[in-house]
Design a protein around this motif. Structure first.
Motif, mmCIF file in Angstrom:
data_model
loop_
_atom_site.group_PDB
_atom_site.id
_atom_site.type_symbol
_atom_site.label_atom_id
_atom_site.label_comp_id
_atom_site.label_asym_id
_atom_site.label_seq_id
_atom_site.Cartn_x
_atom_site.Cartn_y
_atom_site.Cartn_z
ATOM 1 N N LEU A 72 1.468 9.365 -6.011
ATOM 2 C CA LEU A 72 1.674 10.764 -5.645
ATOM 3 C C LEU A 72 2.917 11.354 -6.300
ATOM 4 N N LEU A 73 4.009 10.600 -6.306
ATOM 5 C CA LEU A 73 5.275 11.143 -6.791
ATOM 6 C C LEU A 73 5.511 10.925 -8.281
ATOM 7 N N VAL A 74 5.036 9.813 -8.813
ATOM 8 C CA VAL A 74 5.368 9.448 -10.198
ATOM 9 C C VAL A 74 4.194 9.707 -11.139
ATOM 10 N N SER A 75 3.114 8.965 -10.990
ATOM 11 C CA SER A 75 1.998 9.133 -11.926
ATOM 12 C C SER A 75 1.194 10.390 -11.628
ATOM 13 N N GLY A 76 1.132 10.796 -10.356
ATOM 14 C CA GLY A 76 0.343 11.974 -9.997
ATOM 15 C C GLY A 76 -1.150 11.724 -10.023
ATOM 16 N N ASN A 77 -1.564 10.461 -10.083
ATOM 17 C CA ASN A 77 -2.987 10.135 -10.161
ATOM 18 C C ASN A 77 -3.585 10.185 -8.754
ATOM 19 N N LEU A 78 -4.213 11.311 -8.435
ATOM 20 C CA LEU A 78 -4.716 11.521 -7.079
ATOM 21 C C LEU A 78 -5.891 10.609 -6.749
ATOM 22 N N GLU A 79 -6.705 10.273 -7.726
ATOM 23 C CA GLU A 79 -7.841 9.389 -7.469
ATOM 24 C C GLU A 79 -7.347 7.995 -7.061
ATOM 25 N N GLN A 83 3.297 15.078 -21.884
ATOM 26 C CA GLN A 83 4.046 13.887 -22.309
ATOM 27 C C GLN A 83 4.647 13.152 -21.112
ATOM 28 N N ARG A 84 5.174 13.894 -20.154
ATOM 29 C CA ARG A 84 5.835 13.273 -19.006
ATOM 30 C C ARG A 84 4.862 12.824 -17.926
ATOM 31 N N PHE A 85 3.722 13.497 -17.830
ATOM 32 C CA PHE A 85 2.770 13.182 -16.755
ATOM 33 C C PHE A 85 1.362 12.978 -17.329
ATOM 34 N N PRO A 86 1.193 11.960 -18.180
ATOM 35 C CA PRO A 86 -0.106 11.791 -18.865
ATOM 36 C C PRO A 86 -1.268 11.441 -17.938
ATOM 37 N N ASP A 87 -0.977 10.828 -16.777
ATOM 38 C CA ASP A 87 -2.045 10.428 -15.855
ATOM 39 C C ASP A 87 -2.151 11.338 -14.638
ATOM 40 N N ASP A 88 -1.379 12.409 -14.626
ATOM 41 C CA ASP A 88 -1.330 13.284 -13.465
ATOM 42 C C ASP A 88 -2.616 14.101 -13.359
ATOM 43 N N THR A 89 -3.315 13.963 -12.236
ATOM 44 C CA THR A 89 -4.603 14.639 -12.059
ATOM 45 C C THR A 89 -4.461 16.153 -12.138
ATOM 46 N N LEU A 90 -3.503 16.713 -11.427
ATOM 47 C CA LEU A 90 -3.333 18.168 -11.424
ATOM 48 C C LEU A 90 -2.866 18.690 -12.765
ATOM 49 N N VAL A 91 -1.967 17.971 -13.423
ATOM 50 C CA VAL A 91 -1.482 18.410 -14.736
ATOM 51 C C VAL A 91 -2.637 18.472 -15.730
ATOM 52 N N ARG A 92 -3.444 17.428 -15.772
ATOM 53 C CA ARG A 92 -4.516 17.340 -16.780
ATOM 54 C C ARG A 92 -5.673 18.290 -16.500
ATOM 55 N N PHE A 106 0.844 -1.204 0.000
ATOM 56 C CA PHE A 106 0.000 0.000 0.000
ATOM 57 C C PHE A 106 0.875 1.248 0.000
ATOM 58 N N SER A 107 1.892 1.226 0.834
ATOM 59 C CA SER A 107 2.777 2.384 0.957
ATOM 60 C C SER A 107 3.453 2.704 -0.383
ATOM 61 N N ILE A 108 3.919 1.680 -1.062
ATOM 62 C CA ILE A 108 4.593 1.884 -2.347
ATOM 63 C C ILE A 108 3.614 2.394 -3.397
ATOM 64 N N GLU A 109 2.414 1.817 -3.445
ATOM 65 C CA GLU A 109 1.435 2.235 -4.453
ATOM 66 C C GLU A 109 1.020 3.693 -4.254
ATOM 67 N N VAL A 110 0.812 4.086 -3.004
ATOM 68 C CA VAL A 110 0.446 5.479 -2.743
ATOM 69 C C VAL A 110 1.592 6.410 -3.116
ATOM 70 N N LEU A 157 -1.571 15.695 1.385
ATOM 71 C CA LEU A 157 -1.373 15.810 -0.059
ATOM 72 C C LEU A 157 -2.649 15.642 -0.882
ATOM 73 N N VAL A 158 -3.450 14.651 -0.566
ATOM 74 C CA VAL A 158 -4.580 14.326 -1.449
ATOM 75 C C VAL A 158 -5.729 15.317 -1.285
ATOM 76 N N TYR A 159 -6.305 15.393 -0.098
ATOM 77 C CA TYR A 159 -7.466 16.273 0.094
ATOM 78 C C TYR A 159 -7.127 17.763 -0.107
#
Length: 781
Positions: free
Chosen positions: A421-428, A645-654, A413-417, A454-456
């Protein structure tokens, strides 16, 4: 004890709430309140007694209890206006009013057929108990008369033997029950260092770390946190990173109100090793349990630790199902290498006492000793993130993510979170992983820390973030990050007195983070407390971020000459520390002040310097926005493409960064309606910092002559001081708000808005261009 009511099952031993066999995810503090209420069924419990029963020595407001009651009612589907379970007695307290059946847990068996199949078969009777009967049954009729007296003696011996054996068996079972009953899952455990008498230093630290990993796989055991242990060592007058001997650990256990101390040992027995774990009552020293395993070689130590931990979890009363499901062998959960585990142990201890920078070389060494040590990689990534080294943080976290199957469920769980947060940026996905983590490990503070820090806040959901921070504090009152996150979220909601109380509570528990100084500075600024701001500044004169805050305060007051000097000092300090990401962040932060105050060329120059230092996500976003707002459209568009290109799944970027940059480009190209359309995607982030989407939307409405809509957008900024703080954005938002009021004919409101800015600029630099222009606009009214 198990409490049953209306299909609900509330278990003290398993610390859980279920309905019709399905577990209900409920936060620990609310579950503790429910246990107290149900255990006192029908009795009125006043608020003070409830607070003392659940939070003990931790100071909390009554609102915390009120929130817990609300959570309980939500999960029980209880209407406070017509309660079936929890009744509110105004000004007094609460009463649990439903009928409750209470049973010892072992008497409750919802699936007897399955449970019976799991019971071990009864042991075969000893030979001595059946042999006399065989003698009698095998005698011939002719022997009957002559053997009558002998037969009687045999029966008497048999009965006597049976009586003695039965008494012995009962005493043995009773002793076992007493021993087992003295350990339970509600006990708080303090884990001491393993006493190593082998003269082999590889075991130092490694065995305790390994046992900790194994015990932390349990969702019900209560291990005293490392922060709590290290803080107590300091209060005892010892080094916070000092050895945890058996007696030192027992004293720690007593001081923190713990129950059981676990001390391990490893010793030689000829060419072999004996590994042991002993559980003792902290107050009396009474031995409660002892486990021991003999191993042929030291490489087998990790497997032996796993076996001892499993035995202990069974003896303490943990459910068979959770032990079966959550018991990854240590070599699979961490590393096959004792040397790597030792380095990892040293790294985590160094981090807790000396911080991220000192821990980096040790985590690096652990990954060198075992390149497949997933947890060492993810911790190394977190250290880099703390230090602002984004590229290195991403690389280490990506490595950990590829190795996540070599971990326990908790560490996975720790690694996935961390990855989300750090790599994909997918907050959901990060949020979903945190929620699943809490469901499986309700007493773990880390998922709540990620949600509250970080999330909320990224979604502007500060109330939810505060609830998670308070839950973390409730679980571990010595978890310092919980206090920091609670304070930040309270500041964001303009609840300064509560934020101050939170930091006071941390101080009372002797907890401290360097960031508490910057938090104190922010609160002093919002209160207009110049002495408080000075105290905070004097406490950390070489902190680059604190210098940056002071520069922003001066800039908001229009004192740009001094602000630029302080900003340059902050940048030089980051250069000296070779922190390129930090230096770049400071440059792009300063560039917005130059932009807002009418110096676009200087702003563009600063962000180009920042981009030469760092390609971090936040640096590229801020640089692209400044370039878009200064009509450097081509450069801004290139950065947009790079981010996508670098952060295609990042919630904040998109859904925040890219739409905001493109809206700024549309405004530069005189297309305000397009800007408004693009900013629709950012609505879910309206209250996340910084508030640039609201500012740009307001400008777009002004350009289209829609003054009412424009004023509403600028008021989102002006009315939220806890989010804007000392950002010069407040001044330009208030100036634009005045313009919007004037455009719709509300001259009085326009005057008030202009005067607020000019009052702030009472001691501004005389040559400040934006001030001269503002005075002219005010004079027109």
């Amino acid at each position: 004890m198990l409490y049953l009511f209306d299909g609900f099952e509330l278990s003290e031993e398993e610390f859980s709430l279920s309905r019709h066999g399905k577990r209900i995810p409920i936060e620990p503090r609310a579950l503790r309140v429910l246990l107290v209420l149900v255990g006192s069924q029908g009795k009125l419990l006043d608020k003070r007694n409830l607070l003392e029963a659940v939070w003990k020595d931790t100071f909390v407001e009554e609102t915390t209890l009120t929130r817990s009651i609300a959570v309980i009612r939500k999960h029980l589907e209880d209407d406070p206006r017509a309660p079936r379970y929890v009744e509110t007695v105004p000004t007094r307290g609460y009463r649990f009013i439903a009928s409750v059946e209470s049973r010892p847990l072992h008497q409750y068996d919802p699936t007897p057929a399955i449970a019976a199949s799991e019971h071990a078969p009864l042991p075969a009777a000893p030979v001595g108990l059946i042999e006399p009967s065989l003698v009698v049954l095998s005698a011939t009729p002719g022997d009957a008369a002559s053997g009558l007296a002998g037969k009687s003696r045999v029966w008497l011996y048999g009965i006597a033997f049976l009586f003695v054996a039965t008494i012995g068996l009962i005493l043995s079972l009773w002793h076992g029950l007493l021993r087992a009953s003295s350990l339970n899952t509600r006990d708080t455990l303090v884990l001491a260092d393993f006493n190593n008498s082998t003269d082999d230093p590889v075991f130092d630290g490694a065995l305790r770390q390994g046992m900790m990993v194994q015990l932390e796989q349990s969702p019900v055991l209560r291990l005293a946190s490392e922060g709590q242990i290290r803080k107590t060592l300091k209060l005892m007058g010892l080094q916070s990173d000092g050895p945890l001997t058996s007696e030192v650990s027992r004293e720690i256990c007593q001081r923190i109100g713990g129950d059981v101390v676990l001390d391990g040992s490893i010793s030689r027995l000829g060419d072999e090793y004996v590994l042991g774990l002993r559980a003792r009552r902290c107050g009396t020293g009474e031995e409660l349990d002892a486990e021991q395993i003999q191993i042929a070689r030291k490489e087998a130590a990790l497997g032996a630790l796993s076996e001892i931990a499993t035995r202990f979890r069974t003896r303490i009363g943990e459910a068979h199902t959770t032990i079966k499901d959550l018991d990854t062998p240590l070599a699979e959960a961490t590393t096959y290498s004792l040397d790597a585990l030792k380095a990892y142990s040293q790294a985590t201890r160094t981090f807790s006492t000396k911080g991220s920078s000192a821990a980096v070389p040790l985590f690096q060494h652990a990954t060198e000793l075992d390149p497949k040590f997933a947890m060492a990689h993810v911790w190394l990534g977190r250290m880099y993130a703390d230090l602002g080294h984004e590229a290195s943080a991403i690389k280490s976290t990506e490595t950990a993510y590829t190795l996540r199957d070599r971990t326990s469920d908790r560490e996975r769980f720790s690694i996935e979170v961390s990855y989300n947060l750090l790599v994909s940026g997918n907050l959901e996905k990060a949020k979903a992983s945190c929620e699943a983590w809490i469901l499986m490990y309700p007493r773990d503070v880390y998922p709540r820390t990620f949600l509250s820090g970080l999330v909320y806040p990224a979604f502007g959901q500060y109330e939810k973030a505060l609830e998670e921070a308070e839950s973390a504090i409730g679980i571990d009152p010595d978890f310092v990050v919980g206090y920091r996150n609670a304070a930040l979220n309270l500041i964001a909601m303009d609840r300064l007195p509560e934020a101050e109380k939170v930091l006071q509570q941390a101080s009372q528990r002797k907890l401290f983070l360097p960031s508490f100084i910057t938090d104190s500075y922010r609160m002093a600024f919002l209160k207009g407390d110049r002495n408080g701001m000075k105290r905070a500044a004097d406490a950390a004169p070489t902190n680059p971020w604190l210098l940056n805050y002071q520069a922003a305060t001066l800039a908001q007051a229009g004192q740009m000459v001094q602000a630029r000097a302080l900003q340059d000092q902050a940048v030089r300090l980051s250069e000296h520390g070779q922190k390129q990401d930090l230096e770049a962040q400071l440059l792009v932060t300063a560039s917005f002040t130059e932009l807002f105050y009418g110096y676009p060329d200087d702003a563009a120059k600063q962000v180009r310097s920042a981009l030469r230092l760092s390609a971090a996500k936040n640096v590229e976003y801020a640089a692209a926005l400044v370039l878009a707002m200064t009509a450097n459209s081509e450069e801004a568009s290139k950065l947009v493409n790079d981010l996508l290109q670098r952060f295609p799944d990042d919630t904040l970027v998109r859904y925040n960064y890219v739409p905001t940059i493109r809206a700024a480009l549309a405004l530069t190209n005189k297309q305000p309606q397009q800007a408004v359309d693009l900013l629709r995607d950012t609505v879910q982030f309206e209250l996340s910092q910084p508030l640039y989407p609201s500012y740009l939307r307001g400008q777009a409405y002004l350009a289209m002559g829609q003054a009412s809509q424009a004023s509403a957008e600028f008021k989102k900024i002006v009315d939220r001081p806890g989010l804007v703080l000392n950002d010069p954005l407040l001044n330009v938002a208030q100036i634009n708000l005045a313009g919007a009021y004037a455009a719709k004919g509300d001259k009085d409101s326009a005057k008030v808005a202009y005067d607020a800015v000019l009052q702030r600029w009472t001691n501004a630099d005389s040559g400040l261009q934006i001030m001269q222009q503002t005075k002219k606009e005010r004079a027109k009214l």
